[in-house]
Write an enzyme that holds these catalytic residues in place. Sequence first.
Site, PDB file in Angstrom:
ATOM      1  N   GLU A  84     -10.928  -7.307  -3.188  1.00 37.19           N
ATOM      2  CA  GLU A  84     -10.671  -8.298  -2.137  1.00 37.19           C
ATOM      3  C   GLU A  84     -11.884  -8.361  -1.200  1.00 37.19           C
ATOM      4  OE1 GLU A  84      -6.789  -8.287  -0.390  1.00 37.19           O
ATOM      5  OE2 GLU A  84      -7.550  -9.002   1.531  1.00 37.19           O
TER       6      GLU A  84
ATOM      7  N   GLU B 273      -8.857 -13.949   0.155  1.00 39.24           N
ATOM      8  CA  GLU B 273      -8.022 -14.193   1.347  1.00 39.24           C
ATOM      9  C   GLU B 273      -8.642 -15.302   2.188  1.00 39.24           C
ATOM     10  OE1 GLU B 273      -6.404 -10.892   3.566  1.00 39.24           O
ATOM     11  OE2 GLU B 273      -6.946 -11.866   5.445  1.00 39.24           O
TER      12      GLU B 273
ATOM     13  N   HIS C  24     -10.529 -14.077   5.288  1.00 36.38           N
ATOM     14  CA  HIS C  24     -11.786 -13.401   4.957  1.00 36.38           C
ATOM     15  C   HIS C  24     -12.871 -14.412   4.574  1.00 36.38           C
ATOM     16  CE1 HIS C  24      -9.431  -9.475   3.785  1.00 36.38           C
ATOM     17  NE2 HIS C  24      -9.181  -9.879   5.013  1.00 36.38           N
TER      18      HIS C  24
ATOM     19  N   HIS D 153       0.880  -1.173   0.000  1.00 36.38           N
ATOM     20  CA  HIS D 153       0.000   0.000   0.000  1.00 36.38           C
ATOM     21  C   HIS D 153       0.920   1.226   0.000  1.00 36.38           C
ATOM     22  CE1 HIS D 153      -2.130  -2.948   2.650  1.00 36.38           C
ATOM     23  NE2 HIS D 153      -3.257  -2.469   2.173  1.00 36.38           N
TER      24      HIS D 153
ATOM     25  N   ASP E 225       2.430   2.010   3.394  1.00 36.53           N
ATOM     26  CA  ASP E 225       3.480   1.144   3.952  1.00 36.53           C
ATOM     27  C   ASP E 225       4.858   1.668   3.628  1.00 36.53           C
ATOM     28  OD1 ASP E 225       1.297  -0.583   4.253  1.00 36.53           O
ATOM     29  OD2 ASP E 225       1.766  -1.628   2.374  1.00 36.53           O
TER      30      ASP E 225
ATOM     31  N   ASP F 218      -0.320 -12.216   3.085  1.00 37.64           N
ATOM     32  CA  ASP F 218      -0.868 -11.062   3.816  1.00 37.64           C
ATOM     33  C   ASP F 218      -0.895 -11.476   5.289  1.00 37.64           C
ATOM     34  OD1 ASP F 218      -2.166  -8.866   4.738  1.00 37.64           O
ATOM     35  OD2 ASP F 218      -3.963  -9.100   3.520  1.00 37.64           O
TER      36      ASP F 218
ATOM     37  N   ASP G 133      -9.736 -11.540  12.526  1.00 37.39           N
ATOM     38  CA  ASP G 133      -8.803 -11.643  11.418  1.00 37.39           C
ATOM     39  C   ASP G 133      -7.365 -11.550  11.939  1.00 37.39           C
ATOM     40  OD1 ASP G 133      -7.900 -11.735   8.847  1.00 37.39           O
ATOM     41  OD2 ASP G 133      -8.524  -9.710   8.316  1.00 37.39           O
TER      42      ASP G 133
ATOM     43  N   ASP H 143      -4.671 -14.129  -1.098  1.00 37.17           N
ATOM     44  CA  ASP H 143      -3.908 -13.748   0.086  1.00 37.17           C
ATOM     45  C   ASP H 143      -3.896 -14.965   0.993  1.00 37.17           C
ATOM     46  OD1 ASP H 143      -3.390 -11.227  -0.776  1.00 37.17           O
ATOM     47  OD2 ASP H 143      -4.507 -10.187   0.799  1.00 37.17           O
TER      48      ASP H 143
ATOM     49  N   ASP I  33      -4.572 -12.969  10.654  1.00 37.06           N
ATOM     50  CA  ASP I  33      -3.513 -12.874   9.631  1.00 37.06           C
ATOM     51  C   ASP I  33      -2.282 -13.708   9.957  1.00 37.06           C
ATOM     52  OD1 ASP I  33      -4.928 -11.206   7.892  1.00 37.06           O
ATOM     53  OD2 ASP I  33      -4.230  -9.389   8.879  1.00 37.06           O
TER      54      ASP I  33
HETATM   55 MN   LIG Z   1      -5.649  -9.393   2.451  1.00 39.42          MN
END
Ligand SMILES: [Mn+2]
Length: 433
Positions: A230, A266, A269, A99, A102, A337, A305, A294, A307
């Site tokens: 996404e 993802e 998700h 992004h 980032d 991700d 979430d 992802d 990750d």
């Molecule tokens: Mn993601």
Amino acid sequence: MTEFFKNIPAIRYEGPDATSEFAFRYYNPDEVILGKRMEDHLRFAVAYWHSFAWPGGDPFGGQTFDRPWFGDSMDLARLKADVAFEMFDILGVPFYCFHDADMRPEGATFAESKRNLDAMVDYLGQKQADHKTQLLWGTANMFSNRRWMSGAATNPDPDVYAYAAATVKANMDATLTLGGQNYVLWGGREGYETLLNTDLAAERAHAGRFLQQVVEYKHKIGFKGAILIEPKPQEPSKHQYDYDVATVYGFLKDFGLEKEVQVNIEQGHAILAGHSFEHEIAMAASLGIFGSIDMNRNDYQSGWDTDQFPNNHAEKALAFYEILRAGGYTTGGTNFDAKVRRQSLDAEDLILAHVGGMDTCARALKCAAAMLESDELEANRRARYAGWETDAAKAMLEGGLEAAAARVTAEGLEPQPVSGRQERLENLWNKYI
Ligand SMILES: [Mn+2]
């Protein structure tokens, strides 16, 4: 060279019996699976945000990581990029994703943020020229800054819509300049907290027009990559409009974009939406909108979430099975991700998290390829639907309800239930893992 990953060797394939932690046991980039190199099947990408920008916070506590590149200056942004490419080299990954937020400091104004972005695009472009790792996709962070708190394209304030347009335009330009293969939109704030203050119809219409504008701009600048949505059902918003693959498809159809936009799916998700990962991949493939994934799981107990890096190759084999059945990636890839846990402070943790994730995916891919190559599952699936190959069955879909109904009396039909064989098929899956 920076000091951050000093003493960590480049990771090489050493096979399942490798004794070092710093080795791949399953990921062998040049190994040919179903006629294609493993690296070209998996197309691994590192996510800039979780590995280099995330400070280790959770809802109850702040920063735990102490990284030498944390801060808001351009010098530190360049140091972060130096360290990132050192990690990409150690892992040998072909891709990364970012992004804007980032990799460049936020400015006091849009113009300053844009100058910072452009300067970092130049810097990352030099890095890409000197290294193997290239850009899988770029995206805009339109969820962290407080200006996005009520949405980006779905914000009730049209000035925020304009700001979102300027932000996405800048990031699409950056992605084009860096040769990115996709551009992703994740609408974490494109949803609502309470219906009591929300004009659902207006917000959905604005989101649809925004996406049309994104696609129009893509064609105008000659971006050849894919535009990816996404899906996620909620978090941070109570309800997000891009709920799951099927919901996104309905939205794309509504705005005439189903041939223009695909999905980045993802795992975490998918689980939040009440689906399995492989369901979402199979659904996207069946609708012709499968793009990229992802690869990060959620904790199955905490219900949010988290990750985390994948570590269950048996489960992931079902996901890669659907990806292989769909013909594999075109512009997409396997993006981690994923973030290390906030107690995982060491540089080694960051490397070995990716090594484990890559090995898990490689092992899953090999299982999935063996399942597909054996044709046992597909033979069963074909046999299950074989009745539809007859002329009478095909004609039934051409004609009306009465013609279909007439078959029952004309042919004396009395359907005989047959076994779905689920356990036998699960035993086959078990055989290949
Ligand atoms: Mn993601």
